[in-house]
Structures are given as structure tokens and as C-alpha cells.
Write a protein that holds these residues in place. Structure first.
Motif, short mmCIF file in Angstrom:
data_model
loop_
_atom_site.label_atom_id
_atom_site.label_comp_id
_atom_site.label_asym_id
_atom_site.label_seq_id
_atom_site.Cartn_x
_atom_site.Cartn_y
_atom_site.Cartn_z
N GLY A 158 -72.77 19.20 -25.77
CA GLY A 158 -72.08 18.19 -24.81
C GLY A 158 -70.61 18.88 -24.73
N THR A 159 -69.59 17.93 -24.37
CA THR A 159 -68.35 18.22 -23.74
C THR A 159 -67.34 18.01 -25.15
OG1 THR A 159 -68.95 17.40 -21.96
CG2 THR A 159 -66.71 17.67 -22.24
N PHE A 160 -66.40 19.02 -25.40
CA PHE A 160 -65.43 18.80 -26.44
C PHE A 160 -64.08 18.31 -25.86
CE2 PHE A 160 -62.45 20.57 -29.45
CZ PHE A 160 -63.16 20.20 -30.64
N LEU A 161 -63.51 17.34 -26.57
CA LEU A 161 -62.35 16.66 -26.37
C LEU A 161 -61.35 17.47 -27.19
CD1 LEU A 161 -60.73 14.47 -25.20
CD2 LEU A 161 -61.21 13.16 -27.10
N TYR A 162 -60.55 18.29 -26.20
CA TYR A 162 -59.82 19.33 -26.93
C TYR A 162 -58.35 19.15 -27.07
CZ TYR A 162 -57.75 20.16 -22.00
OH TYR A 162 -57.18 20.01 -20.95
N ASP A 163 -57.59 17.94 -26.67
CA ASP A 163 -56.27 17.76 -26.62
C ASP A 163 -55.63 17.16 -27.77
OD1 ASP A 163 -57.19 15.35 -26.02
OD2 ASP A 163 -55.64 14.79 -24.54
N SER A 164 -56.26 17.03 -28.91
CA SER A 164 -55.67 16.30 -30.10
C SER A 164 -54.39 16.92 -30.54
CB SER A 164 -56.62 16.36 -31.11
OG SER A 164 -57.88 15.63 -30.85
N PHE A 165 -54.35 18.22 -30.61
CA PHE A 165 -52.95 18.96 -30.87
C PHE A 165 -52.39 19.85 -29.74
CE2 PHE A 165 -55.39 18.18 -34.90
CZ PHE A 165 -54.41 17.02 -35.44
N GLY A 166 -52.67 19.54 -28.75
CA GLY A 166 -52.47 20.29 -27.51
C GLY A 166 -53.18 21.68 -27.03
N TRP A 167 -53.04 21.89 -26.04
CA TRP A 167 -53.95 22.95 -25.47
C TRP A 167 -53.78 24.40 -26.09
CZ3 TRP A 167 -58.18 24.39 -22.70
CH2 TRP A 167 -58.09 25.78 -22.23
N ASP A 168 -52.61 24.73 -26.43
CA ASP A 168 -52.19 26.01 -26.71
C ASP A 168 -52.95 26.33 -28.00
OD1 ASP A 168 -50.83 26.60 -24.60
OD2 ASP A 168 -48.96 26.15 -25.63
N GLU A 194 -52.87 21.37 -13.79
CA GLU A 194 -52.59 22.26 -14.51
C GLU A 194 -53.53 22.92 -15.69
OE1 GLU A 194 -48.80 21.41 -15.97
OE2 GLU A 194 -47.69 21.51 -13.88
N GLN A 195 -53.96 21.62 -16.30
CA GLN A 195 -55.14 21.74 -17.37
C GLN A 195 -56.29 22.19 -16.79
OE1 GLN A 195 -54.68 20.65 -20.72
NE2 GLN A 195 -52.35 20.50 -20.00
N LEU A 196 -56.75 22.26 -15.60
CA LEU A 196 -57.94 22.66 -15.05
C LEU A 196 -57.64 24.14 -14.93
CD1 LEU A 196 -60.46 22.89 -13.77
CD2 LEU A 196 -59.47 22.21 -11.53
N LYS A 198 -55.72 26.19 -16.76
CA LYS A 198 -55.86 26.68 -18.05
C LYS A 198 -57.20 26.82 -18.66
CE LYS A 198 -51.13 24.91 -19.60
NZ LYS A 198 -50.44 23.93 -20.78
N ILE A 199 -57.80 25.84 -18.21
CA ILE A 199 -59.43 25.81 -18.67
C ILE A 199 -59.99 27.16 -17.94
CG2 ILE A 199 -61.75 24.63 -18.64
CD1 ILE A 199 -60.04 22.11 -18.93
N ALA A 200 -59.88 27.11 -16.45
CA ALA A 200 -60.62 28.12 -15.83
C ALA A 200 -60.28 29.69 -16.23
CB ALA A 200 -60.49 28.03 -14.34
N GLU A 201 -58.85 29.82 -16.32
CA GLU A 201 -58.26 31.10 -17.04
C GLU A 201 -59.07 31.29 -18.38
OE1 GLU A 201 -54.05 30.95 -16.77
OE2 GLU A 201 -54.11 30.89 -14.59
N LYS A 202 -59.16 30.44 -19.25
CA LYS A 202 -59.63 30.72 -20.69
C LYS A 202 -61.06 31.14 -20.36
CE LYS A 202 -59.55 30.89 -25.13
NZ LYS A 202 -58.84 31.93 -25.58
N TYR A 203 -62.02 30.34 -19.92
CA TYR A 203 -63.34 30.79 -19.46
C TYR A 203 -63.23 32.42 -18.84
CZ TYR A 203 -65.51 26.31 -20.76
OH TYR A 203 -65.84 25.43 -21.30
N GLU A 204 -62.51 32.42 -17.88
CA GLU A 204 -62.69 33.82 -17.25
C GLU A 204 -62.12 34.78 -18.15
OE1 GLU A 204 -60.19 33.33 -13.95
OE2 GLU A 204 -61.48 32.37 -12.84
N TYR A 232 -60.41 19.56 -5.17
CA TYR A 232 -60.04 21.19 -5.65
C TYR A 232 -60.90 21.56 -6.71
CZ TYR A 232 -56.78 18.73 -8.94
OH TYR A 232 -56.07 17.84 -10.00
N ALA A 233 -61.15 20.62 -7.76
CA ALA A 233 -61.98 20.98 -8.94
C ALA A 233 -63.23 21.88 -8.58
CB ALA A 233 -61.91 19.90 -9.95
N LYS A 234 -63.90 21.22 -7.87
CA LYS A 234 -65.45 21.61 -7.30
C LYS A 234 -65.33 23.22 -7.20
CE LYS A 234 -65.51 20.94 -2.56
NZ LYS A 234 -64.04 20.50 -2.15
#
Length: 306
Positions: A158-168, A194-196, A198-204, A232-234
Motif C-alpha cells: 500500500g501507501t506509506f505515510l512518510y512525514d512523521s519526522f519530516g521529508w529529509d 513542493e512535497q510532490l 520532492k517525491i517525484a525527484e526522489k523516484y527519478e 498538475y499532479a496527474k
């Protein structure tokens, strides 16, 4: 459970006990508090459920027409059970009325999912990662959480909730194998665009096309904001939306409650004589939860920048 009210009228509730028991109380207690508040303050008489159905149906039409894939996340701060029931019924009716570009996929409320033959949907709680952070430290908490999740669910991650201690600090722990195995990530704080990014750049960076991954947006959304994000997210991912208070507390002259329950301390076994403090660091400024000194200690540990 300890309940108190301070001189300013703020309600304080603390749970203590085995984690497998206490974690199940959060949503139920918040929903009870919210509904009781409107009853005690004589606001429940203002809840027009016919109008609620019409509003919810109109919201569904807009979201579905815009191609949004979304679900109801509104239990915790709902005006009443009848309010959420009305919303979910309206969303289901609209979904079933004809073919749409978007899709109403279900509700996080298991009872209403059963009642209306929908899929119960959601992700893990922040508390899961925050508990691990309290016991073992925040630097590796996301890694340990994802590892435990992987061994428990064996592919259906499924989907992971990532922001418990921030993105970095999460990004440092989000390795290629985790990125491939999890269906996607959930944005629950910070600026959505901004979060999107970061996510897209990380996957790439990991050699993964972000357009193959789901990103669930759930940070204080309303209909118009979800449609804006969809536009814009699509192009970057497979967006979907968890929308709560905007659905289940949208009544004339009724103000939604700003209430939350978070984990503040944890110990590995009952035999321990002390608790380890923990907290949640939010990508939204000023929304960290926990003791101030604990928040500052965790921020230093993960180099968190407000």
C-alpha cells in the motif's frame, strides 16, 4: 484513561496501556468528542442533513468530473455519525449514477464501508513511526517501520505515510527496494506542490518513473484544492485524495473542531520503569506535537529545518 479540563476550557485526554489496545481508541474518542461538543452546545439542531446530502453530491460531481480518485477520511472530526453516513451515501449514489473520469474509492470508516458495500481505505498512522522513533531513535524509524510493514504484509504494502519526522530523514531511508515495493506515498503536511516535487525527484533518482506511483494527498483538503492538485499532479504521479472535515463537517454556521491525539511516550515492554519520549514533526510550521523539549531534541537528531 485520564480526562481533565483546564481553566481556559481546553479538554485534555491521556491514554496509557498496551499499544495494540490504545491505538484503536484515537479515532473513536475524537469522533465521540466532536459529536458530543455539538450536542452539548446545542448546535446539533442546526445540522441540516438534507442540505448535507445535496452538498456532498455536488462535491462528488465536481471531483468525479475533474478525474479525481478520492475517499472519505472524515470520521475523526465529523459533526455526527449521521453526517458521515449522509456524505458517504451521497458519494456512493453519485458514483453509481453514471460513468465518470474520476472514482470514489471508499471510506476509512469500516462500518460505513460495510453498510454501503465500499472498500475501507487508509494508510498506517503517524503513531506507528513515532513509536519506533521513541524506542529506537528518529533517524532509522522510517526504515524500521517500512521493514516491519514489508515482512508483515508480504507485497501488499500500500501507501506509506512518510512525514512523521519530516521529508529529509525519510528520503534518506527510502531506498530503491522500498520505493519499488510500496504502492506510493501519502502527503499529510507541508505545501502539496513542493512535497510532490520532492517525491517525484526522489523516484527519478532511484530510476523509477513517478508516474507509476500513487501519491495520496490528505492535508486539509477541500473540493477546489483537490481539483487544483489533480490538474498538475496527474503529470507527475497517480494522484488520489483523502478528504475529511470538508466532507463531514460542512454545515452552515458550524465550525469544525481542531482536535488531535498523538503519541508522546512509549516503552518496549511493561517491565520497563520509564517511558521514552517521542513526538511528531510536521512539514506545516507550528504544528509539531509533543513536549517542546522533546520536539527540539528530535529536530536536532534529524537536522529538521522549520
Amino acid at each position: 484513561m485520564r480526562v481533565s479540563q483546564d481553566e481556559e476550557g481546553h479538554l485534555h485526554i491521556a491514554f496509557e496501556g498496551n499499544w495494540c489496545d490504545t491505538i484503536l481508541l484515537e479515532v473513536k474518542v475524537l469522533a465521540i468528542i466532536s459529536e458530543l461538543f455539538y450536542i452539548i452546545t446545542n448546535q446539533s439542531d442546526k445540522l441540516d442533513y438534507e442540505e448535507c446530502y445535496k452538498k456532498a453530491y455536488a462535491k462528488a460531481e465536481k471531483l468525479l468530473s475533474a478525474g479525481c480518485v478520492y475517499s472519505d477520511f472524515g470520521t475523526r472530526r465529523r459533526a455526527s455519525l449521521e453526517a458521515e453516513d449522509t456524505v458517504v451515501r451521497a458519494m456512493r449514489d453519485c458514483q453509481n449514477s453514471r460513468e465518470w473520469p474520476g472514482r470514489f474509492v471508499g471510506t476509512s470508516n469500516v462500518y460505513l464501508a460495510m453498510k454501503y458495500d465500499l472498500t475501507p481505505v487508509g494508510t498506517m498512522a503517524h503513531e506507528f513511526v513515532c513509536a519506533i522513533g521513541g524506542m529506537y531513535g528518529p533517524q532509522m524509524a522510517n526504515h524500521m517501520a517500512m521493514e516491519a510493514w514489508r515482512h508483515t504484509f508480504r507485497g501488499a504494502l500500500g501507501t506509506f505515510l512518510y512525514d512523521s519526522f519530516g521529508w529529509d530523514i525519510f528520503a534518506m531511508n527510502f531506498s530503491e527496494d522500498f520505493a519499488n515495493q510500496f504502492k506510493g506515498l501519502r502527503v499529510d503536511s507541508g505545501d502539496n506542490r513542493e512535497q510532490l516535487q520532492k517525491i517525484a525527484e526522489k523516484y527519478e533518482q532511484l530510476g523509477i518513473d513517478p508516474r507509476t506511483k500513487q501519491v495520496i494527498f490528505s492535508n486539509a483538503l477541500d473540493t477546489d484544492r483537490a481539483i487544483e492538485i489533480q490538474s498538475y499532479a496527474k503529470d507527475f504521479c497517480q494522484p488520489s485524495f483523502g478528504i475529511g472535515t470538508h466532507f463531514t463537517n460542512d454545515f452552515e454556521n458550524i465550525k469544525p473542531m481542531n482536535i488531535v491525539i498523538k503519541l508522546v511516550a512509549v516503552k518496549i515492554t511493561e517491565s520497563w520503569t520509564f517511558y521514552n519520549d517521542t513526538c511528531k514533526l510536521s512539514e506545516d510550521k507550528g504544528k509539531h506535537t509533543g513536549l517542546p523539549e522533546v520536539i527540539e531534541r528530535f529536530k536536532r537528531a534529524v537536522n529538521f529545518k522549520d
